[in-house]
Design an enzyme around this catalytic site. Structure first.
Site, PDB file in Angstrom:
ATOM      1  N   GLY A   1       0.964  -1.300  -0.037  1.00  0.00           N
ATOM      2  CA  GLY A   1       0.075   0.028  -0.080  1.00  0.00           C
ATOM      3  C   GLY A   1       0.894   1.211  -0.071  1.00  0.00           C
TER       4      GLY A   1
ATOM      5  N   CYS B   1       1.630   2.085   3.298  1.00  0.00           N
ATOM      6  CA  CYS B   1       1.852   1.054   4.377  1.00  0.00           C
ATOM      7  C   CYS B   1       3.650   0.839   4.485  1.00  0.00           C
ATOM      8  CB  CYS B   1       1.731  -0.285   3.580  1.00  0.00           C
ATOM      9  SG  CYS B   1       2.103  -1.649   4.025  1.00  0.00           S
TER      10      CYS B   1
ATOM     11  N   THR C   1       4.536  -1.796   6.712  1.00  0.00           N
ATOM     12  CA  THR C   1       4.861  -3.125   6.955  1.00  0.00           C
ATOM     13  C   THR C   1       5.948  -3.815   6.779  1.00  0.00           C
ATOM     14  OG1 THR C   1       2.403  -3.534   7.282  1.00  0.00           O
ATOM     15  CG2 THR C   1       3.753  -5.285   7.108  1.00  0.00           C
TER      16      THR C   1
ATOM     17  N   ASP D   1      -5.392  -5.806  -3.322  1.00  0.00           N
ATOM     18  CA  ASP D   1      -5.508  -5.027  -2.425  1.00  0.00           C
ATOM     19  C   ASP D   1      -4.271  -4.159  -2.314  1.00  0.00           C
ATOM     20  OD1 ASP D   1      -6.033  -2.998  -0.683  1.00  0.00           O
ATOM     21  OD2 ASP D   1      -6.354  -4.459   0.889  1.00  0.00           O
TER      22      ASP D   1
ATOM     23  N   GLY E   1      -1.362  -0.978  -3.871  1.00  0.00           N
ATOM     24  CA  GLY E   1       0.032  -0.881  -4.605  1.00  0.00           C
ATOM     25  C   GLY E   1      -0.389  -0.315  -5.948  1.00  0.00           C
TER      26      GLY E   1
ATOM     27  N   GLY F   1      -6.785   2.844  -2.423  1.00  0.00           N
ATOM     28  CA  GLY F   1      -6.569   3.794  -1.364  1.00  0.00           C
ATOM     29  C   GLY F   1      -6.040   4.893  -2.013  1.00  0.00           C
TER      30      GLY F   1
ATOM     31  N   GLY G   1      -2.608   5.760   6.818  1.00  0.00           N
ATOM     32  CA  GLY G   1      -2.794   4.384   7.007  1.00  0.00           C
ATOM     33  C   GLY G   1      -3.704   4.019   8.331  1.00  0.00           C
TER      34      GLY G   1
ATOM     35  N   SER H   1      -3.098   1.725  10.079  1.00  0.00           N
ATOM     36  CA  SER H   1      -2.465   1.280  11.057  1.00  0.00           C
ATOM     37  C   SER H   1      -1.266   2.273  11.421  1.00  0.00           C
ATOM     38  CB  SER H   1      -1.881   0.048  10.565  1.00  0.00           C
ATOM     39  OG  SER H   1      -0.872  -0.714  11.709  1.00  0.00           O
TER      40      SER H   1
ATOM     41  N   ARG I   1       2.840  -2.265  20.579  1.00  0.00           N
ATOM     42  CA  ARG I   1       2.932  -2.211  19.152  1.00  0.00           C
ATOM     43  C   ARG I   1       3.745  -1.225  18.470  1.00  0.00           C
ATOM     44  NH1 ARG I   1      -3.122  -2.658  16.626  1.00  0.00           N
ATOM     45  NH2 ARG I   1      -1.605  -2.879  14.857  1.00  0.00           N
TER      46      ARG I   1
ATOM     47  N   SER J   1      -9.013   1.077 -23.026  1.00  0.00           N
ATOM     48  CA  SER J   1      -7.795   0.957 -23.908  1.00  0.00           C
ATOM     49  C   SER J   1      -7.043  -0.363 -23.973  1.00  0.00           C
ATOM     50  CB  SER J   1      -6.966   2.198 -23.945  1.00  0.00           C
ATOM     51  OG  SER J   1      -6.300   2.333 -24.917  1.00  0.00           O
TER      52      SER J   1
HETATM   53  N1  LIG Z   1      -2.547  -5.088   3.670  1.00  0.00           N
HETATM   54  C1  LIG Z   1      -1.429  -4.858   4.450  1.00  0.00           C
HETATM   55  O1  LIG Z   1      -0.300  -5.253   4.296  1.00  0.00           O
HETATM   56  C2  LIG Z   1      -1.947  -4.345   5.792  1.00  0.00           C
HETATM   57  C3  LIG Z   1      -3.078  -3.433   6.137  1.00  0.00           C
HETATM   58  N2  LIG Z   1      -3.393  -2.982   7.327  1.00  0.00           N
HETATM   59  C4  LIG Z   1      -4.530  -2.162   7.308  1.00  0.00           C
HETATM   60  O2  LIG Z   1      -4.649  -1.216   8.438  1.00  0.00           O
HETATM   61  C5  LIG Z   1      -5.821  -1.972   9.458  1.00  0.00           C
HETATM   62  C6  LIG Z   1      -5.452  -1.733  10.751  1.00  0.00           C
HETATM   63  O3  LIG Z   1      -4.266  -2.465  11.225  1.00  0.00           O
HETATM   64  P1  LIG Z   1      -3.766  -3.184  12.524  1.00  0.00           P
HETATM   65  O4  LIG Z   1      -4.699  -2.351  13.669  1.00  0.00           O
HETATM   66  O5  LIG Z   1      -2.190  -3.076  12.282  1.00  0.00           O
HETATM   67  O6  LIG Z   1      -4.259  -4.555  12.462  1.00  0.00           O
HETATM   68  P2  LIG Z   1      -5.781  -5.348  12.750  1.00  0.00           P
HETATM   69  O7  LIG Z   1      -6.796  -4.308  12.539  1.00  0.00           O
HETATM   70  O8  LIG Z   1      -5.612  -6.352  11.996  1.00  0.00           O
HETATM   71  O9  LIG Z   1      -5.530  -5.247  14.287  1.00  0.00           O
HETATM   72  C7  LIG Z   1      -6.507  -5.917  15.070  1.00  0.00           C
HETATM   73  C8  LIG Z   1      -5.737  -6.432  16.269  1.00  0.00           C
HETATM   74  O10 LIG Z   1      -5.285  -7.857  15.635  1.00  0.00           O
HETATM   75  C9  LIG Z   1      -4.086  -7.902  16.287  1.00  0.00           C
HETATM   76  N3  LIG Z   1      -2.871  -7.844  15.198  1.00  0.00           N
HETATM   77  C10 LIG Z   1      -2.477  -6.737  14.410  1.00  0.00           C
HETATM   78  N4  LIG Z   1      -1.545  -7.081  13.816  1.00  0.00           N
HETATM   79  C11 LIG Z   1      -1.286  -8.545  13.840  1.00  0.00           C
HETATM   80  C12 LIG Z   1      -0.420  -9.347  13.186  1.00  0.00           C
HETATM   81  N5  LIG Z   1       0.432  -8.911  12.352  1.00  0.00           N
HETATM   82  N6  LIG Z   1      -0.491 -10.703  13.627  1.00  0.00           N
HETATM   83  C13 LIG Z   1      -1.391 -10.816  14.631  1.00  0.00           C
HETATM   84  N7  LIG Z   1      -2.178 -10.212  15.149  1.00  0.00           N
HETATM   85  C14 LIG Z   1      -1.918  -8.913  14.885  1.00  0.00           C
HETATM   86  C15 LIG Z   1      -3.780  -6.926  17.239  1.00  0.00           C
HETATM   87  O11 LIG Z   1      -4.032  -7.382  18.577  1.00  0.00           O
HETATM   88  P3  LIG Z   1      -3.410  -7.099  20.170  1.00  0.00           P
HETATM   89  O12 LIG Z   1      -3.591  -5.524  20.008  1.00  0.00           O
HETATM   90  O13 LIG Z   1      -4.117  -7.931  20.773  1.00  0.00           O
HETATM   91  O14 LIG Z   1      -1.945  -7.873  19.623  1.00  0.00           O
HETATM   92  C16 LIG Z   1      -4.606  -5.610  16.784  1.00  0.00           C
HETATM   93  O15 LIG Z   1      -4.933  -4.914  17.875  1.00  0.00           O
HETATM   94  C17 LIG Z   1      -5.980  -3.245   8.771  1.00  0.00           C
HETATM   95  O16 LIG Z   1      -7.479  -3.677   9.127  1.00  0.00           O
HETATM   96  C18 LIG Z   1      -5.473  -3.108   7.493  1.00  0.00           C
HETATM   97  O17 LIG Z   1      -6.889  -2.354   6.780  1.00  0.00           O
HETATM   98  C19 LIG Z   1      -2.399  -2.869   8.440  1.00  0.00           C
HETATM   99  C20 LIG Z   1      -1.349  -3.432   8.093  1.00  0.00           C
HETATM  100  C21 LIG Z   1      -0.899  -4.386   6.994  1.00  0.00           C
HETATM  101  N1  LIG Z   2       0.524  -1.789   6.055  1.00  0.00           N
HETATM  102  C1  LIG Z   2      -0.503  -1.063   5.823  1.00  0.00           C
HETATM  103  N2  LIG Z   2      -1.522  -1.131   5.171  1.00  0.00           N
HETATM  104  C2  LIG Z   2      -2.235  -0.341   5.090  1.00  0.00           C
HETATM  105  C3  LIG Z   2      -2.617   0.578   5.778  1.00  0.00           C
HETATM  106  N3  LIG Z   2      -3.680   1.480   5.723  1.00  0.00           N
HETATM  107  C4  LIG Z   2      -4.053   0.765   4.478  1.00  0.00           C
HETATM  108  N4  LIG Z   2      -3.352  -0.234   4.222  1.00  0.00           N
HETATM  109  C5  LIG Z   2      -3.461  -1.208   3.142  1.00  0.00           C
HETATM  110  O1  LIG Z   2      -3.277  -0.249   1.789  1.00  0.00           O
HETATM  111  C6  LIG Z   2      -4.491  -0.355   1.177  1.00  0.00           C
HETATM  112  C7  LIG Z   2      -4.388   0.806  -0.175  1.00  0.00           C
HETATM  113  O2  LIG Z   2      -3.267   0.685  -0.940  1.00  0.00           O
HETATM  114  P1  LIG Z   2      -3.093   2.036  -1.937  1.00  0.00           P
HETATM  115  O3  LIG Z   2      -1.745   1.482  -2.364  1.00  0.00           O
HETATM  116  O4  LIG Z   2      -3.919   1.721  -2.890  1.00  0.00           O
HETATM  117  O5  LIG Z   2      -3.030   3.019  -1.041  1.00  0.00           O
HETATM  118  C8  LIG Z   2      -5.505  -0.777   1.756  1.00  0.00           C
HETATM  119  O6  LIG Z   2      -6.796  -1.221   1.164  1.00  0.00           O
HETATM  120  C9  LIG Z   2      -4.965  -1.766   2.680  1.00  0.00           C
HETATM  121  O7  LIG Z   2      -4.812  -3.134   2.766  1.00  0.00           O
HETATM  122  C10 LIG Z   2      -1.537   0.540   6.918  1.00  0.00           C
HETATM  123  O8  LIG Z   2      -1.695   1.705   7.787  1.00  0.00           O
HETATM  124  N5  LIG Z   2      -0.488   0.018   6.972  1.00  0.00           N
END
Ligand SMILES: NC(=O)C1=CN([C@@H]2O[C@H](COP(=O)(O)OP(=O)(O)OC[C@H]3O[C@@H](n4cnc5c(N)ncnc54)[C@H](OP(=O)(O)O)[C@@H]3O)[C@@H](O)[C@H]2O)C=CC1
Ligand SMILES: Nc1nc2c(ncn2[C@@H]2O[C@H](COP(=O)(O)O)[C@@H](O)[C@H]2O)c(=O)[nH]1
Length: 277
Positions: free
Chosen positions: A111, A114, A116, A147, A149, A170, A197, A199, A215, A243
């Site tokens: 993302g 992002c 991560t 989802d 990139g 996004g 983001g 997260s 965290r 296209s």
């Molecule tokens: N596509 C991607 O690469 C990513 C997308 N995101 C986006 O951001 C949003 C919010 O992210 P975020 O709050 O970090 O995650 P989540 O919304 O998934 O977090 C919810 C809970 O899950 C637990 N958790 C979080 N990360 C992990 C992990 N890697 N492995 C196991 N448990 C985990 C934590 O619980 P506890 O506090 O109990 O540990 C956290 O409070 C996501 O819903 C997503 O949309 C975020 C990161 C990566």
């Molecule tokens: N690792 C994280 N990924 C995130 C966060 N907020 C959103 N996202 C992911 O990115 C896509 C959107 O990507 P884009 O390139 O179109 O902008 C979104 O749908 C999530 O999966 C974050 O805080 N950390």
């Protein structure tokens, strides 16, 4: 379709349904997997009957409990479309579809806001993930949503060409009138909006009070140029995809993937004048 984020209350959803009933066909309710999340999701879906889509959205779709939670939501809502993710490998796509997901969301770390991959070292090249996951999903009669990139219409075409049935955006939709974030005029007169983001520290402070002490944020907050109405951006995307279809000889989007081949390149375009668009 819009996946509405998971921090709206039942009352906010009810008010939205009353003011914009025509929009309900085009939105999904997002949810995490905690007990509170599932309770809130159930209340929203039960109290706003026009909703037909649910997005179970967690950062790490490899969590052991995820298939069971999908199965539970499937049992409770047998007719709703369930999108679930995120994952990047075929094996787990199979598990999530078996558990009841209609669409598996694919992407770890690509993302625009992002971090991560920087904070954890975890990720997977997005096109490789799309190619692998779509093959498995389609063999089972399921679907995938690529989802993250995409930076330009051509990236969306490549995701669809790689087998994605849906593409989630996004950053490409940020900065518009219809996007979140307050419009601000900077000292030099340029207009910007904030985009963060889910997260990021910004998101966690806003929705959870703070970043939990154990965290770290995996997202960032950026200022994006204000881009006006989203219609022009959508038209640009649709024009590009139309296209693409003509170049590869596809009469409709569903024909794009079977008519697409990928060749590894060093540069995808000529950036002599330094601009991408
Ligand atoms: N596509 C991607 O690469 C990513 C997308 N995101 C986006 O951001 C949003 C919010 O992210 P975020 O709050 O970090 O995650 P989540 O919304 O998934 O977090 C919810 C809970 O899950 C637990 N958790 C979080 N990360 C992990 C992990 N890697 N492995 C196991 N448990 C985990 C934590 O619980 P506890 O506090 O109990 O540990 C956290 O409070 C996501 O819903 C997503 O949309 C975020 C990161 C990566
Ligand atoms: N690792 C994280 N990924 C995130 C966060 N907020 C959103 N996202 C992911 O990115 C896509 C959107 O990507 P884009 O390139 O179109 O902008 C979104 O749908 C999530 O999966 C974050 O805080 N950390």
């Amino acid at each position: 379709m819009t996946a509405v984020h998971k921090y709206y209350s039942v009352d906010e959803w009810k008010a939205f349904a009353q003011s914009s009933p025509e929009a309900l066909d085009f939105v999904t309710v997002s949810s995490g997997t905690s007990e509170d999340d599932i309770k809130r999701l159930s209340s929203i879906v039960n109290e706003v009957p026009g909703i037909s889509g649910i997005t179970l959205d967690i950062a790490n779709g490899y969590q052991d409990s995820f298939p069971d939670i999908i199965a539970r939501v499937r049992d409770a809502f047998p007719k709703h479309t369930i999108v679930a993710g995120n994952v990047v490998t075929g094996e787990v796509v199979e598990d999530l579809i078996r558990a009841g997901a209609d669409v598996v969301k694919v992407g770890l770390g690509p993302g625009s806001v992002c971090i991560t991959r920087i904070k954890t070292g975890v990720g997977y090249p997005q096109l490789s993930a799309v190619l692998e996951c779509s093959e498995v999903a389609h063999e089972m009669g399921g679907h995938i949503m690529a989802d993250g990139g995409c930076t330009c219409p051509g990236d969306i075409a490549k995701a669809l060409g790689g087998g994605a049935d849906f593409v989630m955006l996004g950053g490409m939709l940020a900065g518009h009138d219809q996007s979140g974030g307050e419009l601000r005029t900077k000292e030099d007169g340029t207009k910007v909006k904030t985009f963060y983001g889910m997260s990021s520290e910004t998101a966690m402070s806003k929705h959870a009070g703070q970043v939990a002490s154990y965290r770290t944020a995996e997202g960032k907050s950026v200022e994006v140029p204000y881009r006006g109405d989203v219609t022009d951006t959508l038209q640009d995307i649709l024009g590009g995809l139309r296209s693409t279809c003509t170049y590869v000889g596809a009469a409709k989007l569903a024909e794009l993937a079977p008519r697409t081949t990928f060749i590894r390149v060093q540069h995808q375009a000529n950036y002599f004048y330094g601009t991408k668009h």
